[in-house]
Scaffold this motif. Sequence first.
Motif, short mmCIF file in Angstrom:
data_model
loop_
_atom_site.label_atom_id
_atom_site.label_comp_id
_atom_site.label_asym_id
_atom_site.label_seq_id
_atom_site.Cartn_x
_atom_site.Cartn_y
_atom_site.Cartn_z
N LEU A 207 0.93 -1.23 0.01
CA LEU A 207 0.00 -0.15 0.14
C LEU A 207 1.03 1.27 0.07
CD1 LEU A 207 -2.85 -1.10 2.39
CD2 LEU A 207 -2.34 -1.57 0.02
N VAL A 208 1.31 1.67 -1.24
CA VAL A 208 2.19 2.73 -1.56
C VAL A 208 1.51 3.47 -2.81
CG1 VAL A 208 4.27 1.77 -0.43
CG2 VAL A 208 3.66 1.16 -2.89
N PRO A 209 2.26 4.71 -2.75
CA PRO A 209 1.48 5.60 -3.59
C PRO A 209 1.45 4.70 -5.09
CG PRO A 209 2.50 7.02 -2.43
CD PRO A 209 2.65 5.50 -1.67
N GLY A 210 2.81 4.35 -5.44
CA GLY A 210 3.04 3.98 -6.78
C GLY A 210 2.00 2.87 -7.30
N LYS A 211 1.52 2.01 -6.20
CA LYS A 211 0.45 0.94 -6.79
C LYS A 211 -0.76 1.74 -7.20
CE LYS A 211 3.24 -2.57 -6.07
NZ LYS A 211 3.71 -3.46 -6.97
N ARG A 212 -1.09 2.86 -7.10
CA ARG A 212 -2.34 3.66 -7.51
C ARG A 212 -3.63 2.82 -6.94
NH1 ARG A 212 -2.40 7.05 -12.49
NH2 ARG A 212 -3.65 8.06 -10.89
N PHE A 213 -3.84 2.41 -5.76
CA PHE A 213 -4.96 1.81 -5.41
C PHE A 213 -5.99 2.74 -5.15
CE2 PHE A 213 -2.23 -1.72 -3.68
CZ PHE A 213 -2.45 -2.45 -4.84
N ASP A 214 -5.83 4.02 -5.39
CA ASP A 214 -6.74 5.09 -5.11
C ASP A 214 -7.66 5.22 -6.37
OD1 ASP A 214 -4.08 6.15 -6.15
OD2 ASP A 214 -5.19 7.72 -6.71
N VAL A 215 -7.00 4.54 -7.55
CA VAL A 215 -7.70 4.36 -8.79
C VAL A 215 -9.02 3.42 -8.64
CG1 VAL A 215 -7.67 4.01 -11.21
CG2 VAL A 215 -5.76 5.17 -10.20
N LEU A 216 -8.65 2.42 -7.90
CA LEU A 216 -9.65 1.45 -7.66
C LEU A 216 -10.81 1.84 -6.72
CD1 LEU A 216 -7.66 -1.70 -7.38
CD2 LEU A 216 -8.60 -0.62 -9.55
N LEU A 217 -10.50 2.66 -5.83
CA LEU A 217 -11.33 3.31 -4.85
C LEU A 217 -12.38 4.37 -5.77
CD1 LEU A 217 -9.42 3.88 -1.79
CD2 LEU A 217 -10.95 1.89 -2.15
N ALA A 239 -4.61 6.56 4.49
CA ALA A 239 -4.74 7.60 3.55
C ALA A 239 -5.76 7.01 2.39
CB ALA A 239 -3.82 8.14 2.65
N LEU A 240 -5.71 5.50 2.32
CA LEU A 240 -6.79 5.03 1.44
C LEU A 240 -8.05 4.69 2.28
CD1 LEU A 240 -4.20 2.16 -0.28
CD2 LEU A 240 -5.32 4.18 -1.51
N GLU A 241 -7.92 4.39 3.42
CA GLU A 241 -9.07 4.18 4.21
C GLU A 241 -10.14 5.66 4.59
OE1 GLU A 241 -7.49 2.57 7.84
OE2 GLU A 241 -8.27 0.67 7.16
N ARG A 242 -9.31 6.71 4.58
CA ARG A 242 -10.02 7.83 4.63
C ARG A 242 -10.74 8.32 3.35
NH1 ARG A 242 -5.09 9.31 7.58
NH2 ARG A 242 -4.26 10.29 5.54
N ARG A 243 -9.90 7.87 2.22
CA ARG A 243 -10.32 8.19 0.97
C ARG A 243 -11.59 7.32 0.51
NH1 ARG A 243 -7.34 10.39 -3.47
NH2 ARG A 243 -8.43 10.30 -5.35
N LEU A 272 -8.64 -9.70 -10.95
CA LEU A 272 -7.62 -9.18 -10.46
C LEU A 272 -7.49 -7.75 -11.18
CD1 LEU A 272 -5.38 -9.40 -8.24
CD2 LEU A 272 -3.93 -9.88 -10.45
N ALA A 273 -7.30 -6.65 -10.32
CA ALA A 273 -7.08 -5.50 -10.92
C ALA A 273 -5.89 -4.73 -10.31
CB ALA A 273 -8.37 -4.44 -10.41
N ALA A 274 -4.91 -4.44 -11.29
CA ALA A 274 -3.62 -3.94 -11.15
C ALA A 274 -3.37 -2.45 -11.78
CB ALA A 274 -2.69 -4.68 -11.31
N PRO A 275 -3.63 -1.43 -10.95
CA PRO A 275 -3.63 -0.08 -11.66
C PRO A 275 -2.14 0.65 -11.91
CG PRO A 275 -4.78 0.26 -9.60
CD PRO A 275 -4.47 -1.38 -9.74
N SER A 276 -1.20 -0.26 -10.97
CA SER A 276 0.13 0.48 -11.11
C SER A 276 0.55 0.82 -12.44
CB SER A 276 1.00 -0.51 -10.17
OG SER A 276 2.35 -0.02 -10.30
N THR A 277 1.41 1.84 -12.49
CA THR A 277 2.12 2.30 -13.64
C THR A 277 3.48 1.99 -13.74
OG1 THR A 277 2.35 4.54 -13.19
CG2 THR A 277 0.13 3.70 -14.43
N GLU A 278 4.24 1.78 -12.43
CA GLU A 278 5.46 1.67 -12.20
C GLU A 278 6.14 0.05 -11.99
OE1 GLU A 278 6.19 4.02 -8.90
OE2 GLU A 278 5.66 6.01 -9.89
N ASP A 320 -6.61 5.04 -14.99
CA ASP A 320 -7.38 6.14 -14.23
C ASP A 320 -8.74 5.48 -13.90
OD1 ASP A 320 -9.79 6.56 -16.51
OD2 ASP A 320 -7.78 6.67 -17.65
N PRO A 321 -9.62 6.03 -13.07
CA PRO A 321 -10.91 5.50 -12.60
C PRO A 321 -11.73 5.30 -13.71
CG PRO A 321 -10.05 7.38 -11.24
CD PRO A 321 -9.37 7.39 -12.37
N ALA A 322 -12.05 6.24 -14.81
CA ALA A 322 -12.97 6.06 -15.75
C ALA A 322 -12.57 4.63 -16.71
CB ALA A 322 -13.13 7.17 -16.69
N ALA A 323 -11.37 4.42 -16.77
CA ALA A 323 -11.07 3.19 -17.60
C ALA A 323 -11.36 1.74 -16.69
CB ALA A 323 -9.54 3.20 -17.78
#
Length: 382
Positions: A207-217, A239-243, A272-278, A320-323
Amino acid sequence: MRVLHIVTGLASGGAERQLLLTVRNLPAHQHCEVLTLTNPGAVAGALRADGVPVHDLAMRGNRDVGALPRLVRLIRAGRYDLVHTHLYRAGLYGRLAARLAGVRAVVATEHSLHPGVIEGRPVTPGVKGLYLAAERLGRTTVAVSRQVEGTLHAWGVPPARVELIPNGIDAARYAWPAGERAAIRRRVRDGLGLSQGSWVIGAVGRLVPGKRFDVLLDALRELEGPRLVLVGAGPERAALERRAERLGVRARVLFTGERDDVPELLAAVDVLAAPSTEETFGLGVLEGLAAGLPVRHSACPALDELPPAAAPGARRIPSDPAAYASALRELYDLRAAAVRSPVPAPAVARYDVARAAAELGALYDRLVPRPASAPTGAAPGA
C-alpha cells in the motif's frame, strides 16, 4: 556453496516473495541463508518454516552506518562463497560489506528500477551516484525484465555486467482443481466476511502511492454491487481508508493487511485489478493469470515481451478511474457467464520459477565454480 541473500526487509512484497520462491527452488548444492536489514515480516516466517536461517540486522534507518561493521562480521563468520543483494539499501550496504569481508562473488538483483524512479521514489543525482558506485563493487547485476535491463544500460552499467533473468512464479500454487477451488473459495469468503454470491475485485500489493490503489477506490464509486479486497500492508493504508470513507465506498472495501495466503485469496475473488504504472515485471498480474482470473492491469513488462495470445485473460488499460470503472463494469455485467480459465495462460509457463531459479543457479556456478569432484545433482531446495 554457501550463499547469503541480503534484503532490505522481509514484508510480503513482490521482491520479498520472489526471494522466497528463489531460495526454495535453487539447486540443492547452493545452501542459502537470508539476512534482512530490517522488518523481518511474513516472508521471514515462511523462510524459517522452510528451515532457512534468517538473520535480522535490526538497522534503525538508511543512515545507520553502525550496522555496516556488524554486517561485515556476520559475513566473515558465515564463510559465504557468494553474497546476493536485493533492493536499494541492501545493495548499498550488502555489496560494500561483502567486499570488506573478502567475498569476491557478489550479485545484486534489480527488482524495481525505472529511468526516474527506484522502488517508488524519485531518482536524485545522489541516489543514482550511490547506486552506480555500489554496482561497481559487485560482479553482476541481475535484471528481472528487459525494461530494467534497458534502464541499467542507459545509466551506464556495461552490458557485460548485466544478466537478464526474469522473475518466476510457482504456477502450481495457484491452480486449484475445480472442486478444491470451490471449497477454498467458500472457506476464504466466510473468513473474510464476504457473502458467497458477491462479486469481488481483488488487488494485491504494497500500500504505497506507486501502486495507485486510489484509482480502484474512485472506480468503485462508479459501480454498484462489486466489493473490493485490498491485500497488502504499507504506509498508505490510513490515507486509502480515509479516501474510501470520503467516497462513500468504505463499507464495500476490505483491507486484509499483509497475508501469506495469496493463492487462496485469489481463489476467492472474481477479477484481479492492477492499476500500477511503475511495474518492472508485473508479478501480481502473472499470479492472477495463474489463478485463472481475468486481469485488468496498467503495466506488466513481463507480458509486454510476449505476443498477446500468451495472455488472453489479461487486458491493459489506462490507470485512471474511468477506464477501470468501464472495464470492471463490463466484467460485472457478464458475471453470470464468467468462468475461470481451467488452463493457465502460456505466459505463466514462460515464467515458471523453476526455470528462473535454474538460470540463477547456473550464474552462481559460473561465479563460484565447484571442484571437479563435486556432485552435479540439482534437486530443488534451499
